[in-house]
Design a protein around this motif. Structure first.
Motif, short mmCIF file in Angstrom:
data_model
loop_
_atom_site.label_atom_id
_atom_site.label_comp_id
_atom_site.label_asym_id
_atom_site.label_seq_id
_atom_site.Cartn_x
_atom_site.Cartn_y
_atom_site.Cartn_z
N PRO A 170 -11.47 -8.80 6.51
CA PRO A 170 -12.36 -8.85 7.68
C PRO A 170 -13.56 -9.74 7.42
CG PRO A 170 -12.63 -6.79 6.50
CD PRO A 170 -11.47 -7.50 5.84
N SER A 171 -14.19 -10.19 8.51
CA SER A 171 -15.35 -11.08 8.38
C SER A 171 -16.53 -10.38 7.72
CB SER A 171 -15.75 -11.60 9.76
OG SER A 171 -15.95 -10.52 10.66
N ASN A 172 -16.65 -9.07 7.90
CA ASN A 172 -17.70 -8.28 7.27
C ASN A 172 -17.06 -7.05 6.65
OD1 ASN A 172 -19.77 -6.20 6.91
ND2 ASN A 172 -21.15 -7.60 7.98
N PRO A 173 -17.04 -6.92 5.32
CA PRO A 173 -16.33 -5.81 4.67
C PRO A 173 -16.81 -4.43 5.11
CG PRO A 173 -16.89 -7.51 3.06
CD PRO A 173 -17.60 -7.87 4.33
N ILE A 174 -18.11 -4.29 5.32
CA ILE A 174 -18.65 -2.96 5.66
C ILE A 174 -18.24 -2.55 7.07
CG2 ILE A 174 -20.75 -1.62 6.00
CD1 ILE A 174 -22.06 -3.28 3.81
N THR A 175 -18.56 -3.42 8.05
CA THR A 175 -18.17 -3.09 9.43
C THR A 175 -16.66 -3.08 9.57
OG1 THR A 175 -18.34 -5.43 10.07
CG2 THR A 175 -20.29 -4.05 10.39
N GLY A 176 -15.97 -3.89 8.76
CA GLY A 176 -14.51 -3.89 8.80
C GLY A 176 -13.93 -2.54 8.42
N ARG A 177 -14.56 -1.90 7.43
CA ARG A 177 -14.12 -0.55 7.04
C ARG A 177 -14.40 0.47 8.15
NH1 ARG A 177 -12.56 1.25 1.78
NH2 ARG A 177 -11.52 -0.52 0.83
N ILE A 178 -15.56 0.35 8.79
CA ILE A 178 -15.91 1.30 9.84
C ILE A 178 -14.95 1.17 11.02
CG2 ILE A 178 -17.68 1.91 11.54
CD1 ILE A 178 -19.78 1.01 9.47
N THR A 179 -14.76 -0.05 11.51
CA THR A 179 -13.84 -0.25 12.63
C THR A 179 -12.40 0.05 12.22
OG1 THR A 179 -13.74 -2.61 12.09
CG2 THR A 179 -15.30 -1.93 13.80
N GLY A 180 -12.09 -0.21 10.95
CA GLY A 180 -10.76 0.13 10.45
C GLY A 180 -10.51 1.63 10.48
N ALA A 181 -11.53 2.40 10.08
CA ALA A 181 -11.39 3.86 10.12
C ALA A 181 -11.22 4.36 11.55
CB ALA A 181 -12.62 4.51 9.47
N GLN A 182 -12.00 3.79 12.48
CA GLN A 182 -11.87 4.19 13.88
C GLN A 182 -10.48 3.86 14.42
OE1 GLN A 182 -15.14 1.85 15.33
NE2 GLN A 182 -16.63 3.52 15.17
N THR A 183 -10.01 2.66 14.11
CA THR A 183 -8.68 2.26 14.57
C THR A 183 -7.61 3.14 13.96
OG1 THR A 183 -9.44 -0.03 14.76
CG2 THR A 183 -7.06 0.33 14.72
N GLY A 184 -7.74 3.46 12.68
CA GLY A 184 -6.76 4.32 12.03
C GLY A 184 -6.70 5.70 12.65
N ALA A 185 -7.88 6.24 13.04
CA ALA A 185 -7.90 7.55 13.69
C ALA A 185 -7.18 7.51 15.03
CB ALA A 185 -9.35 8.01 13.88
N VAL A 186 -7.37 6.43 15.78
CA VAL A 186 -6.67 6.28 17.07
C VAL A 186 -5.16 6.21 16.84
CG1 VAL A 186 -6.28 4.74 19.02
CG2 VAL A 186 -8.60 5.22 18.25
N LEU A 187 -4.73 5.42 15.87
CA LEU A 187 -3.31 5.28 15.59
C LEU A 187 -2.70 6.62 15.16
CD1 LEU A 187 -3.23 1.86 13.69
CD2 LEU A 187 -2.42 2.32 16.01
N ALA A 188 -3.46 7.40 14.40
CA ALA A 188 -2.96 8.71 13.97
C ALA A 188 -2.73 9.62 15.18
CB ALA A 188 -3.95 9.36 13.01
N PHE A 189 -3.65 9.56 16.15
CA PHE A 189 -3.50 10.38 17.35
C PHE A 189 -2.28 9.95 18.16
CE2 PHE A 189 -4.34 11.05 21.89
CZ PHE A 189 -4.54 12.42 21.92
N VAL A 190 -2.17 8.63 18.38
CA VAL A 190 -1.07 8.11 19.20
C VAL A 190 0.27 8.33 18.53
CG1 VAL A 190 -0.12 5.99 20.20
CG2 VAL A 190 -2.57 6.42 20.29
N SER A 191 0.31 8.29 17.19
CA SER A 191 1.58 8.32 16.47
C SER A 191 2.37 9.60 16.67
CB SER A 191 1.34 8.14 14.97
OG SER A 191 0.69 9.28 14.41
N SER A 192 1.70 10.67 17.09
CA SER A 192 2.41 11.94 17.27
C SER A 192 3.10 12.04 18.62
CB SER A 192 1.45 13.12 17.10
OG SER A 192 0.46 13.08 18.12
N GLY A 193 2.87 11.05 19.51
CA GLY A 193 3.45 11.14 20.84
C GLY A 193 4.42 10.03 21.19
N ILE A 194 4.38 8.92 20.46
CA ILE A 194 5.19 7.78 20.84
C ILE A 194 6.63 7.97 20.36
CG2 ILE A 194 4.66 6.43 18.75
CD1 ILE A 194 4.47 3.99 20.69
N LEU A 195 7.58 7.74 21.27
CA LEU A 195 9.00 7.90 20.93
C LEU A 195 9.59 6.61 20.38
CD1 LEU A 195 10.18 9.97 24.05
CD2 LEU A 195 9.46 10.82 21.80
N GLY A 196 9.14 5.51 20.88
CA GLY A 196 9.65 4.23 20.43
C GLY A 196 8.91 3.10 21.12
N GLN A 197 9.12 1.89 20.64
CA GLN A 197 8.50 0.74 21.28
C GLN A 197 9.19 -0.53 20.79
OE1 GLN A 197 4.65 1.07 18.68
NE2 GLN A 197 4.65 -0.97 19.60
#
Length: 350
Positions: free
Chosen positions: A96-123
């Motif tokens: 990422p362009s900024n390691p610190i903010t990259g980790r923060i936004t990465g954590a937020q994105t990972g949390a969203v993916l974890a939530f979505v992953s329990s409901g998606i059947l396929g894509q």
């Protein structure tokens, strides 16, 4: 001003960290034996191959080229694949362009993916970075098992039914390679730095608040979507509209095909459709409803019904061959108001 064709959002996220956080936060799948898991994986892979021919026959799309096998994954594998795909879609890099903010936004994105992953059947992922050029079909077997148990339907029938929908997406993109390019361009505009100063953004947000207080707001711009549009530049709003309309068309077309093919190849399709639709409309706990609203998942559900109504109307009026004019290029895609009034699309395009 940053060139709108060079997305900046992707470079602000540590995508590898997003995948790591997502796999750590993901909920475990339903309890199953190793035998049940192997059976589901094998049957889903077989069903994806079996769905290809009837989907091509109904859609009149595709050719006789060999079709790559679907990739049957668990929730953790889906999260890793999704984070890689999002990195490609948004023009991100390994660093990422900024390691610190990259980790923060990465954590937020990972949390969203974890939530979505329990409901998606396929894509179908047209931006997949795997070994298949042109995209990859993913099927999430723990979620398929969980839903077929919840609905109390035939596992074999349900797995084929799910594959009919997802394989339709693969056929859409493989028969029309320009679709992924169209999406990439729109995403590039949507995730770019528009170059607006803070005052311009604040002014648009203030206008959004005033309209909401007066009750003069367009119902389609309420909620999180309305807030997003309020702070976007005009090119970004147009890009958002393009992606929403395309998503509505793709999902509605897949639902139309699934119902058109279903009775011939899925014996219990009526029961599955009825119970699946009831599940979509079921009352949910307040926190889950809030998360779904923030992530736009309820808007995603409306894409199925609105898009299917559009496709059903046009195909009934003019037939599938003339409907397929929609895949000619960006200019023949429906406009936002034409999704709600299919006759306007017929009049303009056909």
């Amino acid at each position: 001003m940053t060139d709108a064709s060079s997305p900046t959002v992707g470079r602000a996220v540590d995508w590898q960290f997003a995948g790591t956080v997502g796999t750590r936060l993901v909920r475990p799948g339903p309890p199953t034996t190793d035998y049940t898991c192997r059976q589901a994986v094998d049957e889903l892979a077989t069903a994806a191959r079996a769905a290809e021919r009837p989907v091509r026959e109904v859609t009149r799309l595709g050719n006789d080229d060999a079709v790559p096998d679907a990739r049957v994954v668990d929730r953790e594998q889906w999260i890793r694949a999704a984070s890689d795909s999002m990195r490609v879609m948004t023009g991100g890099t390994d660093r990422p362009s900024n390691p610190i903010t990259g980790r923060i936004t990465g954590a937020q994105t990972g949390a969203v993916l974890a939530f979505v992953s329990s409901g998606i059947l396929g894509q179908f992922d047209p931006f997949a970075t795997g070994s298949h050029p042109g995209g990859e079909l993913l099927l999430v077997y723990p979620n398929v098992i969980a839903v077929e148990r919840q609905l109390r339907v035939s596992p074999s029938d349900f797995r084929l039914w799910v594959c009919l929908h997802e394989v339709t997406h693969r056929v859409q993109f493989s028969a029309n390679p320009w679709l992924s390019q169209h999406m990439s361009r729109a995403l590039g505009v949507l995730t770019s730095d528009a170059g607006d100063d803070v005052a311009a953004v604040v002014a648009r947000l203030a206008d959004f608040v005033r309209k909401r207080r007066r009750g003069a707001q367009d119902p389609s711009e309420a909620g999180i979507l309305g807030f997003m549009r309020a702070v976007q530049s005009e090119p970004q709003r147009e890009a958002m509209d393009q992606l929403l309309v395309l998503g509505t068309l793709l999902e509605g077309h897949a639902d139309h095909v699934m119902d058109a093919v279903g009775p011939a190849v899925v014996p219990s399709v009526q029961t599955i459709r009825q119970r699946f639709d009831q599940r979509r409309q079921r009352h949910q706990p307040p926190l889950r409803r809030l998360l779904r609203a923030l992530l736009g998942l309820d808007a995603k559900m409306s894409q199925y019904t609105r898009g299917k109504a559009f496709v059903d109307h046009v195909v009934t009026r003019v037939g599938m061959d003339r409907f397929n004019t929609v895949w000619t290029g960006p200019d023949t895609l429906p406009l936002p108001d034409e999704i709600e009034d299919p006759q306007r699309w017929i009049d303009r395009v056909l």
